[in-house]
Write a protein that holds these residues in place. Structure first.
Motif, PDB file in Angstrom:
ATOM      1  N   ILE A 300      49.977  28.014  -3.178  1.00  0.00           N
ATOM      2  CA  ILE A 300      49.798  29.172  -4.061  1.00  0.00           C
ATOM      3  C   ILE A 300      51.150  29.680  -4.534  1.00  0.00           C
ATOM      4  CG2 ILE A 300      49.034  31.570  -4.131  1.00  0.00           C
ATOM      5  CD1 ILE A 300      46.703  30.808  -2.366  1.00  0.00           C
ATOM      6  N   ALA A 301      52.128  29.743  -3.633  1.00  0.00           N
ATOM      7  CA  ALA A 301      53.463  30.184  -4.026  1.00  0.00           C
ATOM      8  C   ALA A 301      54.041  29.276  -5.111  1.00  0.00           C
ATOM      9  CB  ALA A 301      54.386  30.219  -2.815  1.00  0.00           C
ATOM     10  N   GLN A 302      53.823  27.977  -4.972  1.00  0.00           N
ATOM     11  CA  GLN A 302      54.379  27.014  -5.919  1.00  0.00           C
ATOM     12  C   GLN A 302      53.702  27.081  -7.278  1.00  0.00           C
ATOM     13  OE1 GLN A 302      56.995  25.026  -4.987  1.00  0.00           O
ATOM     14  NE2 GLN A 302      57.183  24.344  -7.105  1.00  0.00           N
ATOM     15  N   ASN A 303      52.393  27.297  -7.279  1.00  0.00           N
ATOM     16  CA  ASN A 303      51.635  27.197  -8.523  1.00  0.00           C
ATOM     17  C   ASN A 303      51.268  28.534  -9.162  1.00  0.00           C
ATOM     18  OD1 ASN A 303      51.332  24.278  -8.589  1.00  0.00           O
ATOM     19  ND2 ASN A 303      49.992  24.523  -6.819  1.00  0.00           N
ATOM     20  N   GLU A 304      51.284  29.630  -8.365  1.00  0.00           N
ATOM     21  CA  GLU A 304      50.742  30.866  -8.900  1.00  0.00           C
ATOM     22  C   GLU A 304      51.622  32.098  -8.704  1.00  0.00           C
ATOM     23  OE1 GLU A 304      46.516  31.479  -8.455  1.00  0.00           O
ATOM     24  OE2 GLU A 304      46.297  29.564  -7.425  1.00  0.00           O
ATOM     25  N   THR A 305      52.516  32.100  -7.723  1.00  0.00           N
ATOM     26  CA  THR A 305      53.251  33.340  -7.465  1.00  0.00           C
ATOM     27  C   THR A 305      54.764  33.111  -7.473  1.00  0.00           C
ATOM     28  OG1 THR A 305      53.007  33.097  -5.042  1.00  0.00           O
ATOM     29  CG2 THR A 305      51.314  34.361  -6.193  1.00  0.00           C
ATOM     30  N   TYR A 306      55.400  33.194  -6.311  1.00  0.00           N
ATOM     31  CA  TYR A 306      56.851  33.242  -6.227  1.00  0.00           C
ATOM     32  C   TYR A 306      57.557  32.118  -6.983  1.00  0.00           C
ATOM     33  CZ  TYR A 306      56.168  36.453  -2.254  1.00  0.00           C
ATOM     34  OH  TYR A 306      55.812  37.495  -1.446  1.00  0.00           O
ATOM     35  N   SER A 315      61.638  29.584 -12.542  1.00  0.00           N
ATOM     36  CA  SER A 315      61.460  30.211 -11.235  1.00  0.00           C
ATOM     37  C   SER A 315      62.171  31.556 -11.186  1.00  0.00           C
ATOM     38  CB  SER A 315      62.004  29.306 -10.123  1.00  0.00           C
ATOM     39  OG  SER A 315      63.412  29.167 -10.248  1.00  0.00           O
ATOM     40  N   LEU A 316      61.808  32.331 -10.177  1.00  0.00           N
ATOM     41  CA  LEU A 316      62.482  33.585  -9.862  1.00  0.00           C
ATOM     42  C   LEU A 316      63.322  33.330  -8.617  1.00  0.00           C
ATOM     43  CD1 LEU A 316      59.437  36.000 -10.372  1.00  0.00           C
ATOM     44  CD2 LEU A 316      61.406  35.778 -11.890  1.00  0.00           C
ATOM     45  N   LEU A 321      63.089  34.651  -0.780  1.00  0.00           N
ATOM     46  CA  LEU A 321      63.493  35.251   0.498  1.00  0.00           C
ATOM     47  C   LEU A 321      62.264  35.215   1.400  1.00  0.00           C
ATOM     48  CD1 LEU A 321      65.264  38.331  -1.067  1.00  0.00           C
ATOM     49  CD2 LEU A 321      66.409  36.380  -0.031  1.00  0.00           C
ATOM     50  N   LEU A 322      61.868  34.035   1.732  1.00  0.00           N
ATOM     51  CA  LEU A 322      60.566  33.849   2.357  1.00  0.00           C
ATOM     52  C   LEU A 322      60.714  33.349   3.780  1.00  0.00           C
ATOM     53  CD1 LEU A 322      58.922  32.086  -0.687  1.00  0.00           C
ATOM     54  CD2 LEU A 322      58.997  34.509  -0.169  1.00  0.00           C
ATOM     55  N   TYR A 323      59.690  33.619   4.542  1.00  0.00           N
ATOM     56  CA  TYR A 323      59.684  33.212   5.938  1.00  0.00           C
ATOM     57  C   TYR A 323      58.392  32.473   6.224  1.00  0.00           C
ATOM     58  CZ  TYR A 323      59.707  33.565  11.027  1.00  0.00           C
ATOM     59  OH  TYR A 323      59.679  33.280  12.354  1.00  0.00           O
ATOM     60  N   GLY A 324      58.480  31.274   6.777  1.00  0.00           N
ATOM     61  CA  GLY A 324      57.269  30.553   7.132  1.00  0.00           C
ATOM     62  C   GLY A 324      57.291  29.146   6.583  1.00  0.00           C
ATOM     63  N   GLY A 325      56.292  28.365   6.981  1.00  0.00           N
ATOM     64  CA  GLY A 325      56.198  26.975   6.565  1.00  0.00           C
ATOM     65  C   GLY A 325      55.354  26.820   5.323  1.00  0.00           C
ATOM     66  N   ALA A 326      54.919  25.587   5.083  1.00  0.00           N
ATOM     67  CA  ALA A 326      54.167  25.281   3.875  1.00  0.00           C
ATOM     68  C   ALA A 326      52.808  25.961   3.846  1.00  0.00           C
ATOM     69  CB  ALA A 326      53.987  23.764   3.756  1.00  0.00           C
ATOM     70  N   ILE A 427      47.942  30.709 -13.436  1.00  0.00           N
ATOM     71  CA  ILE A 427      48.679  31.877 -13.917  1.00  0.00           C
ATOM     72  C   ILE A 427      48.052  32.532 -15.147  1.00  0.00           C
ATOM     73  CG2 ILE A 427      50.838  30.971 -12.997  1.00  0.00           C
ATOM     74  CD1 ILE A 427      51.664  30.286 -15.896  1.00  0.00           C
ATOM     75  N   ALA A 428      47.037  31.918 -15.729  1.00  0.00           N
ATOM     76  CA  ALA A 428      46.405  32.488 -16.936  1.00  0.00           C
ATOM     77  C   ALA A 428      44.888  32.420 -16.821  1.00  0.00           C
ATOM     78  CB  ALA A 428      46.895  31.765 -18.195  1.00  0.00           C
ATOM     79  N   LYS A 429      44.371  32.856 -15.690  1.00  0.00           N
ATOM     80  CA  LYS A 429      42.924  32.881 -15.513  1.00  0.00           C
ATOM     81  C   LYS A 429      42.301  33.782 -16.576  1.00  0.00           C
ATOM     82  CE  LYS A 429      43.536  32.001 -10.624  1.00  0.00           C
ATOM     83  NZ  LYS A 429      43.693  32.574  -9.292  1.00  0.00           N
ATOM     84  N   PRO A 430      41.185  33.379 -17.161  1.00  0.00           N
ATOM     85  CA  PRO A 430      40.591  34.171 -18.249  1.00  0.00           C
ATOM     86  C   PRO A 430      40.337  35.612 -17.846  1.00  0.00           C
ATOM     87  CG  PRO A 430      39.555  32.014 -18.123  1.00  0.00           C
ATOM     88  CD  PRO A 430      40.451  32.120 -16.920  1.00  0.00           C
ATOM     89  N   LEU A 431      40.584  36.518 -18.783  1.00  0.00           N
ATOM     90  CA  LEU A 431      40.399  37.955 -18.570  1.00  0.00           C
ATOM     91  C   LEU A 431      39.113  38.414 -19.242  1.00  0.00           C
ATOM     92  CD1 LEU A 431      44.055  39.164 -19.321  1.00  0.00           C
ATOM     93  CD2 LEU A 431      43.101  38.333 -17.158  1.00  0.00           C
TER      94      LEU A 431
END
Length: 512
Positions: A300-306, A315-316, A321-326, A427-431
């Motif tokens: 989700i981080a790779q495809n939709e958020t961070y 990318s941002l 500044l993340l903690y944790g695995g995949a 990132i562009a789910k229909p509204l």
């Protein structure tokens, strides 16, 4: 800061924070409110001590099922993922949220009643303003959890919540649920009556109260939700100014930190110009968001958020500044702060310090308002300021909208079609809002705002509000079952009134 440099510092929290001021509690002197100072102290407890993030975040598209190889040990996470009502009643549950909100409202109402009994003296005008804002804010939180989102088309008919105006001692059968529209109208009355009365100089710890700036930040959010975007922009301008915005959170500066605790303290620092209001809560959410079975995953981080591409470019980079695995990725902004109440036994209470209002949130609410007012260049400027602060690139309307385009033409290549298909799922789910949103530039710019806000507020639960307000259908796929879809008009978007409240005589939500 690299992920493997973030070390667990939670064990040190108890000793470090056992006497911190933002966990201080004032005595409830409700029974003898005969002096101004007593009413001021009472209002410290007029803020809810629980936010809904711990039971709504897992209802959103910010999490996925990482599979049975991970322990399914957090009941609230499990029930949220399946859009079920909480079966528990303690900690981060719907029942506890209702209870803490009700207590806060009753405290505000008791203060208002006592002020009136004292003859509404001038020296208590600021307390009256704070009480009205606390009452408005807490009802606002409740109606957005236990009712469908406000909209101008159906909210006159949609069932809302009661609006408590007197210091009742218990839930009564005659506590009538108003329509969502009626609740919003009363929130506006309290908000407008309370804001002019606030006196920032009367607060000892202003960051934990409704200052003038915090009240206007709340007004910005409220009027976005109320579909009065001209007023939202007005109040946002009063918070941010109309020139270059100061105080956008500089997460790049956090790269010098070496552990979770330091990052958390930077986020919740009351001296930070990024923060507008902080809120101490009694919560286990700092533990809950770290569970791996249902989690904000690397995918989700790779495809939709961070780490997804967006209006900011590829990318941002400062947000990494993340903690944790995949399987589980999080930003340590909501680390648990453990307050030791028994030093000998080393027992106490877990807390989360929430950030309901900060500069970043107001900036993106203003961007939303500008999109709805068709000030696309202004919205692009707000978004660009946010992008740059997080390591992205600035953009104009053309470059930002291109990142969210899902238009297919005869000239669209197969590769472009694949990109569009991915966007429609990420990132562009229909509204499908119940207010007018034009196809083309307006919709694409709103997608950009929603995407930025989703990244900003991961773990904070407010993605749930946007899913409701903008009619976003989301899919949850259990590892051992078929995909489940939360449709636009699904009754589960309004969480059920807790069983104990229904048993006391209050009408429940339909469909359950």
């Amino acid at each position: 800061m690299k992920r493997n440099h973030i070390l667990l510092g939670v064990l040190a929290l108890g000793t470090l924070f056992s006497s911190c001021t933002f966990l201080d509690k004032m005595p409830d002197s409700r029974t003898e409110l005969n002096r101004a100072d007593k009413i001021e102290r009472l209002l410290v407890t007029a803020y809810p001590t629980l936010m809904p993030m711990g039971f709504v975040e897992h209802r959103t598209d910010n999490v996925e099922d990482n599979g049975p190889k991970f322990e399914d040990s957090n009941l609230e996470n499990h029930e949220g993922f399946y859009w079920e009502s909480n079966s528990g009643t303690d900690w981060d549950t719907e029942t506890n949220f209702w209870s803490t909100c009700y207590d806060a409202i009753m405290t505000a109402n008791q203060a208002l009643e006592s002020i009136e009994e004292l003859g509404s003296p001038r020296e208590l005008e600021h307390s009256r303003g704070e009480a009205l804002l606390c009452r408005a804010y807490t009802h606002f939180l409740m109606v957005n959890v236990f009712a469908q989102a406000y909209n101008g088309r159906t909210s006159q008919r949609d069932i809302g919540i009661p609006y408590f105006l007197t210091p009742e001692k218990s839930i009564k059968e005659q506590a009538k649920r108003l329509s969502v529209a009626e609740v919003y109208a009363q929130i506006e009355r309290d908000l407008q009556a309370g804001m002019p009365l606030i006196d920032d100089e009367r607060y000892v710890q202003p960051m934990y109260h409704f200052t003038t700036r915090a009240a206007k930040a709340f007004a910005t959010q409220f009027y976005c939700y109320y579909e009065k975007w001209d007023k939202a922009k007005k109040y946002a301008d009063e918070v941010l100014g109309t020139g270059a915005v100061a105080g956008i959170r500089d997460v790049a500066a956090y790269s010098r930190f070496t552990n979770v605790l330091e990052v958390t303290l930077a986020y919740i620092d009351p001296r930070s110009i990024s923060n507008i209001m902080l809120q101490t809560t009694r919560s286990l959410w700092g533990r809950g968001l770290r569970h791996v079975r249902f989690a904000h995953s690397g995918r989700i981080a790779q495809n939709e958020t961070y780490r997804s591409g967006g209006g900011w470019g590829h990318s941002l980079v400062h947000y990494d500044l993340l903690y944790g695995g995949a399987e589980r990725i999080f930003t340590p902004k909501l680390t648990e702060i453990f307050e030791i109440t028994n030093i000998a036994a080393q027992t106490g209470q877990p807390h989360i310090v929430a950030m309901p209002f900060d500069v970043d949130k107001v900036l993106l609410w203003r961007a939303e308002a500008r999109v709805m007012l068709k000030d696309y260049d202004g919205a692009a400027a707000d978004l660009s300021a946010w992008y740059l602060s997080k390591g992205g690139r600035a953009g104009d309307v053309a470059t930002i909208t291109k990142a969210y385009s899902t238009e297919v033409t005869n000239d669209t290549t197969e590769e472009e079609r694949e990109v569009i298909e991915k966007r429609l799922k990420t990132i562009a789910k229909p509204l499908h809002p119940k207010f007018d949103l034009e196809a083309g530039t307006q919709t694409l710019m709103m997608q950009a705002v929603l995407h930025a806000r989703r990244v900003l507020t991961v773990h904070e639960g407010t993605r749930w509000d946007d899913i409701k307000r903008f009619g976003i259908e989301i899919t949850h796929t259990p590892a051992d079952g078929k995909a489940m879809v939360l449709r636009v008009d699904d009754h589960r978007r309004a969480l059920q009134i807790p069983a104990s409240i229904r048993n006391a005589g209050m009408q429940g939500n339909p469909g359950y």
